[in-house]
Design a protein around this motif. Sequence first.
Motif, PDB file in Angstrom:
ATOM      1  N   GLN A 142       0.825  -1.205   0.000  1.00 19.61           N
ATOM      2  CA  GLN A 142       0.000   0.000   0.000  1.00 19.61           C
ATOM      3  C   GLN A 142       0.861   1.258   0.000  1.00 19.61           C
ATOM      4  O   GLN A 142       0.552   2.241  -0.679  1.00 19.61           O
ATOM      5  CB  GLN A 142      -0.937  -0.007   1.205  1.00 19.61           C
ATOM      6  N   VAL A 143       1.950   1.231   0.766  1.00 19.21           N
ATOM      7  CA  VAL A 143       2.877   2.369   0.779  1.00 19.21           C
ATOM      8  C   VAL A 143       3.485   2.547  -0.607  1.00 19.21           C
ATOM      9  O   VAL A 143       3.577   3.659  -1.135  1.00 19.21           O
ATOM     10  CB  VAL A 143       3.975   2.160   1.843  1.00 19.21           C
ATOM     11  N   TRP A 144       3.898   1.442  -1.205  1.00 18.06           N
ATOM     12  CA  TRP A 144       4.512   1.474  -2.539  1.00 18.06           C
ATOM     13  C   TRP A 144       3.566   2.087  -3.575  1.00 18.06           C
ATOM     14  O   TRP A 144       3.980   2.861  -4.434  1.00 18.06           O
ATOM     15  CB  TRP A 144       4.900   0.056  -2.939  1.00 18.06           C
ATOM     16  N   LYS A 145       2.274   1.761  -3.467  1.00  8.58           N
ATOM     17  CA  LYS A 145       1.301   2.263  -4.440  1.00  8.58           C
ATOM     18  C   LYS A 145       0.811   3.671  -4.114  1.00  8.58           C
ATOM     19  O   LYS A 145       0.020   4.242  -4.864  1.00  8.58           O
ATOM     20  CB  LYS A 145       0.102   1.315  -4.498  1.00  8.58           C
ATOM     21  N   GLY A 146       1.278   4.239  -3.001  1.00  8.51           N
ATOM     22  CA  GLY A 146       0.849   5.581  -2.640  1.00  8.51           C
ATOM     23  C   GLY A 146      -0.501   5.626  -1.952  1.00  8.51           C
ATOM     24  O   GLY A 146      -1.089   6.699  -1.802  1.00  8.51           O
ATOM     25  N   GLN A 147      -1.026   4.476  -1.516  1.00 14.37           N
ATOM     26  CA  GLN A 147      -2.317   4.412  -0.833  1.00 14.37           C
ATOM     27  C   GLN A 147      -2.179   4.649   0.671  1.00 14.37           C
ATOM     28  O   GLN A 147      -3.183   4.796   1.361  1.00 14.37           O
ATOM     29  CB  GLN A 147      -2.964   3.042  -1.080  1.00 14.37           C
ATOM     30  N   LEU A 148      -0.949   4.651   1.161  1.00 16.91           N
ATOM     31  CA  LEU A 148      -0.665   4.803   2.589  1.00 16.91           C
ATOM     32  C   LEU A 148       0.648   5.547   2.734  1.00 16.91           C
ATOM     33  O   LEU A 148       1.589   5.299   1.971  1.00 16.91           O
ATOM     34  CB  LEU A 148      -0.584   3.410   3.232  1.00 16.91           C
ATOM     35  N   ASP A 149       0.714   6.471   3.698  1.00 15.21           N
ATOM     36  CA  ASP A 149       1.948   7.249   3.876  1.00 15.21           C
ATOM     37  C   ASP A 149       3.097   6.362   4.350  1.00 15.21           C
ATOM     38  O   ASP A 149       4.163   6.329   3.730  1.00 15.21           O
ATOM     39  CB  ASP A 149       1.728   8.379   4.886  1.00 15.21           C
ATOM     40  N   CYS A 150       2.898   5.667   5.460  1.00 15.73           N
ATOM     41  CA  CYS A 150       3.994   4.914   6.066  1.00 15.73           C
ATOM     42  C   CYS A 150       3.444   3.705   6.829  1.00 15.73           C
ATOM     43  O   CYS A 150       2.259   3.658   7.181  1.00 15.73           O
ATOM     44  CB  CYS A 150       4.793   5.785   7.054  1.00 15.73           C
TER      45      CYS A 150
END
Length: 481
Positions: free
Chosen positions: A186-194
């Motif tokens: 999710q972080v990689w896809k930009g769906q989650l900050d960290c």
Amino acid sequence: MTRTPVRPLRWLLTGVAATLLGCAPPGPGSLARIHKRGTLIVLTRNAPTTYYIGRDDRAMGAEYARIRDFAASLGVKPVFVVKSSVGGLLHALAKGEGDMIAAGLTPTTARREQFDFGPHYQQVTEEVVCRRGGPRPKSAADLDGVTLKVIADSSYVSRLRALKRQHPALAWTAVKGVGTESLLRQVWKGQLDCTVADSDIVAINRRYFPNLKVAFALSPAQPLAWVMPKGSDELSQAIADWMESAKGRTQLAAIDRQYYSPYKVFDYVDIRTYVRRIDKRYPDYRALFLKAAARYQLPPIILAAQAYQESHWNPAATSATGVRGMMMLTRRTAHQLGVKNRLNVRASIRGGAEYLAHLRQRLPAAIKPPDRIWFALAAYNVGLGHIRDACALAKRLGRNPDQWRSVAQVLPKLSVPRYYRTLKHGYARGNEPVRYIRRIRNYANILRFHHLRMPAPATQLAGLDDDHWPGAFGPGPFIDP
């Protein structure tokens, strides 16, 4: 008057106690029970650092390898029982569903109150992981305003709770039913900050998600250990004896090298380097690719492009996971193909072509060219079992299971728990075969252009155009299938 010696009485009492204990059922971690059963029942997670099915449909993962070698030292076979979460693992062990947990767990204070832990076998650091181009916190104080998710029932939650006493504004969401790998995606896809992950998990996943960025260490180095029910003294001692033995130390070191040693991964196409290698390296192997492709009725440019993706046309290439040679064959696949030396370039290209043709032949008849070659290449990369899972999932989701473009959209879901838990072969890095095919198609388009400009007998150039392999190359370079 002669006194009765004390020693015989002590011996008698010890013998009685031993007899009584022998009548009692064996407790947790009893080696006698494990040997009688002939199996070591191990609870684990389906994830790349623990246990998963690899490209030739065999079990892999660092924890799998450690348990395999430890079970062999006991003379028993390991049986792996996969649970979906850390909480699920601990609950199952408490209910007696397994002998132990091997899932990269930290022996926290709360866990020690309920379970026994074996010796430490690895040190990891809890790391805050973000995305290049996204938020760049440098400490816990900078996490205010950052969308942060971590897996529930984890040591990460305990660490964040402790930090919140110093940083009251610190906030996060503990998510149940997902793995750390899913949050990293999710972080990689930009769906989650960290998110927060152990350094070993980050090290493996950054090979596939290279834009992940470690922001800072959330904790000092912490140990990982296997978990057992309270009172598992015999099993715990057996683990310690194996880990401290010369053979055990050698095996553990080899596993660490295989799964965690850094090696170069080519995630981005360097066109200038590739074109130079077409001029300098490819001519040495062109005839071998043409011959092998003709023998197994494969598109020769696709075969050559695949070889570049696998090894960059380096006959001596070796990866940290043990695949070797021009076509990066596993030891098992090479043995099945009769390839005695994977570093022999002729044998490797012939073996790789035969294996690719074999995978193509095993696909359902409903998959037609040119999609058939993309499915076969994807199976070469991630394993035929996972491709079959993706086709089944595509059908379930109302997509065409016989069309590569449709299945390529579904494959990334094989790393999402709510999907892979319902599939026969479980977790897979579903993004990887999609990128694998994309890069091969890019390489093939460029190589085809250069190949047709090279002087060569007409017989060697036969089969390099769209009339022979309609649609095999895609409509142009850089297509996203």
